[in-house]
Design a protein around this motif. Structure first.
Motif, PDB file in Angstrom:
ATOM      1  N   THR A  72      36.553  53.325  58.877  1.00 10.88           N
ATOM      2  CA  THR A  72      35.904  54.637  58.999  1.00 10.88           C
ATOM      3  C   THR A  72      35.611  54.915  60.468  1.00 10.88           C
ATOM      4  O   THR A  72      35.501  53.996  61.276  1.00 10.88           O
ATOM      5  N   ARG A  74      33.431  58.001  63.047  1.00 12.05           N
ATOM      6  CA  ARG A  74      32.621  59.214  63.150  1.00 12.05           C
ATOM      7  C   ARG A  74      32.741  59.748  64.572  1.00 12.05           C
ATOM      8  O   ARG A  74      32.464  59.012  65.532  1.00 12.05           O
ATOM      9  N   SER A 130      33.440  62.924  59.873  1.00 13.61           N
ATOM     10  CA  SER A 130      33.724  61.620  59.272  1.00 13.61           C
ATOM     11  C   SER A 130      35.216  61.497  59.001  1.00 13.61           C
ATOM     12  O   SER A 130      35.833  62.418  58.454  1.00 13.61           O
ATOM     13  N   GLY A 166      32.022  53.823  64.586  1.00 15.83           N
ATOM     14  CA  GLY A 166      32.673  53.313  63.387  1.00 15.83           C
ATOM     15  C   GLY A 166      33.572  52.133  63.675  1.00 15.83           C
ATOM     16  O   GLY A 166      33.881  51.816  64.825  1.00 15.83           O
TER      17      GLY A 166
END
Length: 720
Positions: A72, A74, A130, A166
């Motif tokens: 992930t 951000r 995101s 992330g």
């Protein structure tokens, strides 16, 4: 065993060209394998038996293709002073960034628009995008990472503050010059110890060959065995330390045997038979400790332990074969120039060396030395009572890192809990999911709860919960437990934060069984070696004291921040949850090295008729200098890893270096002789029935008396 190793050492000495060729061939084969093997993708991080892992498994089953355990990222935007992210210009920049990210890689699962996903702070100053990926961080291609970074840079050049956080930016830890400095320091210590460049170079050369074979083999098998990025770093760290130490002890004993007037081949055989026996048992204790990590039942940790243990086995085999072979090539050059010209060896001069003087001081004041050592380590261990465990997140990265700045921007704009969202997985229909949302909203410590997102089949749903506090806080851990207690068995909590909490709990639960296994097996092994009950017991208790003191030092530096700037710790935080059990495993094995090398020489003197006090002095006269050098080398090697950028490696390097410092110089060099002096003959007591039951491994080399081909030059000064 001594006889077998004696013959092995002599054979390696005589067939030195063949032995050297075989090891060089192994190094070449391992190197070619590492160079031609496919690049390792990643080590999948799983914690069998935990709720967080069950939730991930359920997500993969019910949400196929969603990349539940994928990386992930951000991208965090902050408007200039006086502006808001909802203004037209910033909004246009964000929309361009979302479009660039969406088309930037085929590894992306989704990119959220902050204006439709409610990802804009209440004051409008901050917003975030995101990004979810199909694969985990280590499987991301360079092109994917570059697309992420370029999207951030492009937006930053348009008047906004933009940072990227992330695990998508996670890469292999950057190695610094620290490891090289550690090896250089080791070389200097060896030169000072031996007074010969050749003698100093042999342990370094063989250790590098051993580490080269071990790390190359790990690299070659990384893709097949799913080995993590830190596996080779750990193997290098342990392999260098023990490889240098094991070779150091055999070379030192070889020089001692030459000084006794033996031929070179005989000296090589006897050095391998005596010091080599100690190397075998010291290596076994390290292997037991590392392989025992499998008890924790975490695949990543198990693989790390087995890989490092393999490197230790290679170091032992090299010490027993390649070192005698290279001694054959070195001839007289392993002896210092002064001794080659006829000067008397230091151990033959009759003058008490530093080890002898220290041992006599301890024997005169054993109770004082014992109390000083125990109380000193006890004081250092006090911070360990405040130990807080967790896994490092972006909040502990240096402020120069974009991940840390993104972490801080999210905390300022949305609250610290946004850096560690919880993912709640509901195994049920929409009604069950809606009831779960309502239940969670009633709990304390929650900043926000998103509506349930069902899967296509409608039999499962995902809920995102934002805690009020930071991911590593006690309040967030309490919230995770509260959610689990308030919901039924069909509701599972996961996410990086919950996974870290479960990981820490598993570490705590496994610590006592692991400690019992490792210490128990090593106790049996040391009982066989020393043929004593009290000596292994004292060794185990001393280890526990040194490892708790080392944990206290780790807490003081990395959690409290004492002297943090000196060790490059820019941000304090919880101690890595695997640190206690990892230190128990590695430090125990390394601590037993010094116990075996130091006490076997005392045992050797004792079985040859010396009184307990005299045996302690004899052991220190022959071994203290070499044990000191070995400890300094090991500390230097471990300290070299403190300079690495990765917080986990930095913490491990510091913890191991401090633990070796405490164990070698306080426990083994002070507390051990003090306890032995107080015990006297009782230290070597063994019940007769147990003495008959235990195998005689002959670490002292008594069986070698019949193989002696040259009378010692001065038998009254040096016991064979």
């Amino acid at each position: 065993m001594a006889t077998f190793l004696y013959k092995l050492g002599r054979t390696a000495f005589r067939r030195r060209r063949l032995v050297a060729l075989l090891w060089v061939a192994l190094l070449a084969i391992a190197g070619v394998g590492a160079a031609t093997a496919p690049a390792a993708t990643s080590s999948s991080f799983s914690i069998p038996g935990t709720e967080a892992q069950r939730a991930f498994d359920l997500l993969e089953e019910r949400f196929p293709g969603a990349g539940a355990d994928g990386a992930t990222a951000r991208v965090v935007f902050k408007a200039p002073d006086g502006g808001k992210m909802t203004d037209a210009a910033p909004k246009a920049v964000v929309e361009e960034t979302v479009a660039a990210l969406t088309s930037g890689s085929d590894q992306i699962v989704s990119v959220t628009d902050p204006y439709t996903a409610q990802a804009v702070s209440r004051d409008g100053s901050t917003a975030y995008v995101s990004v979810a990926y199909k694969v985990n961080a280590m499987e991301l291609t360079d092109e994917t990472r570059e697309a992420l970074e370029q999207a951030g840079h492009a937006a930053q050049g348009k008047g906004l503050t933009v940072e990227v956080g992330g695990d998508a930016l996670q890469t292999m830890p950057e190695t610094g010059t620290g490891e090289i400095v550690g090896v250089v320091i080791a070389g200097i210590v060896l030169v000072i110890t031996f007074g010969s460049l050749v003698a100093a170079g042999l342990p370094l050369l063989t250790a590098i060959i051993g580490v080269g074979i071990g790390v190359s083999a790990i690299t070659a098998l990384a893709n097949v065995l799913d080995l993590g990025t830190t596996t080779s770093t750990l193997a290098m760290m342990i392999g260098l330390a023990v490889g240098i130490d094991y070779a150091l002890f055999i070379v030192s004993r070889y020089r001692s045997e030459l000084a006794d007037g033996r031929s070179k081949e005989e000296a090589a055989g006897r050095a391998t038979g005596t010091a080599g026996s100690a190397v075998v048992f010291a290596g076994l204790t390290v292997v037991i400790a590392l392989v025992g990590l499998a008890v924790v039942n975490i695949p990543m940790l198990t693989k790390m332990g087995f890989a490092a243990a393999g490197t230790v086995v290679i170091a032992v085999l090299i010490a027993l074969t390649l070192i005698p072979a290279l001694l054959g090539f070195a001839a007289d050059k392993v002896i210092g120039r002064k001794q080659r010209k006829g000067a008397e060896a230091p151990e033959k001069s009759g003058k008490p060396n530093a080890g002898t003087r220290w041992a006599r001081f301890v024997i005169r004041r054993p109770l004082f030395v014992l109390l000083a050592g125990v109380l000193g380590l006890g004081a250092v261990a006090v911070p360990a009572a405040s130990l807080e465990m967790g896994l490092p997140d972006d909040g502990v990265k240096p402020v120069s890192a974009t991940e840390r700045r993104a972490y801080d921007l999210l905390s300022e704009g949305f609250g610290p809990g946004f850096n560690g969202p919880l993912l709640v997985v509901v195994d049920g229909d929409k009604a069950t999911a809606d009831r779960t949302v309502a239940t969670i909203k009633e709990l304390d410590g929650i900043a926000a709860v998103t509506p349930a997102t069902p899967n296509k089949a409608g039999d499962a749903a995902m809920i995102t919960v934002i805690p009020k506090d930071r991911p590593s806080s006690a309040a967030t851990e309490t919230l995770v437990h509260d959610i689990r207690d308030a919901t039924g068995d069909d509701v599972l909590v996961t996410g990086a934060t919950a996974m870290n909490i479960d990981f820490s709990a598993k570490m705590n639960d496994a610590l006592v069984p692991y400690l019992a296994l490792v210490v128990g097996l090593a106790f049996v092994l040391l009982t066989v070696v020393f043929r004593s009950i009290l000596v292994p017991l004292k060794a185990a208790l001393g280890f526990l004291l040194s490892v708790v003191a080392a944990l206290g030092a780790v807490v003081a530096v990395f959690q409290w921040g004492w002297l943090g700037s000196l060790f490059g710790v820019e941000q304090t935080g919880p101690i890595m949850s695997m640190m206690p059990i990892f230190m128990v495993g590695v430090v125990f094995g390394l601590a037993m090295d010094y116990e075996v090398f130091l006490v076997t020489r005392m045992r050797e003197a004792y079985v040859h008729g010396e009184r307990p006090g005299e045996a302690i002095v004899t052991g220190f006269r022959h071994s203290a200098r070499v044990v000191t050098a070995a400890a300094v080398i090991m500390i230097a090697v471990f300290s070299g890893f403190i300079g690495m950028s990765d917080q986990m490696i930095k913490m491990i390097g510091f913890g191991l270096a401090v633990a070796v410092l405490f164990d070698a110089f306080v426990v083994r060099m002070a507390i051990v002789p003090a306890v032995l002096a107080l015990l006297g003959h009782k230290a070597w007591w063994l019940p007769k029935w147990l003495d008959r039951a235990l195998p005689n491994v002959d670490v002292e080399g008594e069986a070698l008396a019949g193989h002696d081909t040259a009378a010692p030059a001065k038998p009254d000064l040096v016991k064979a």
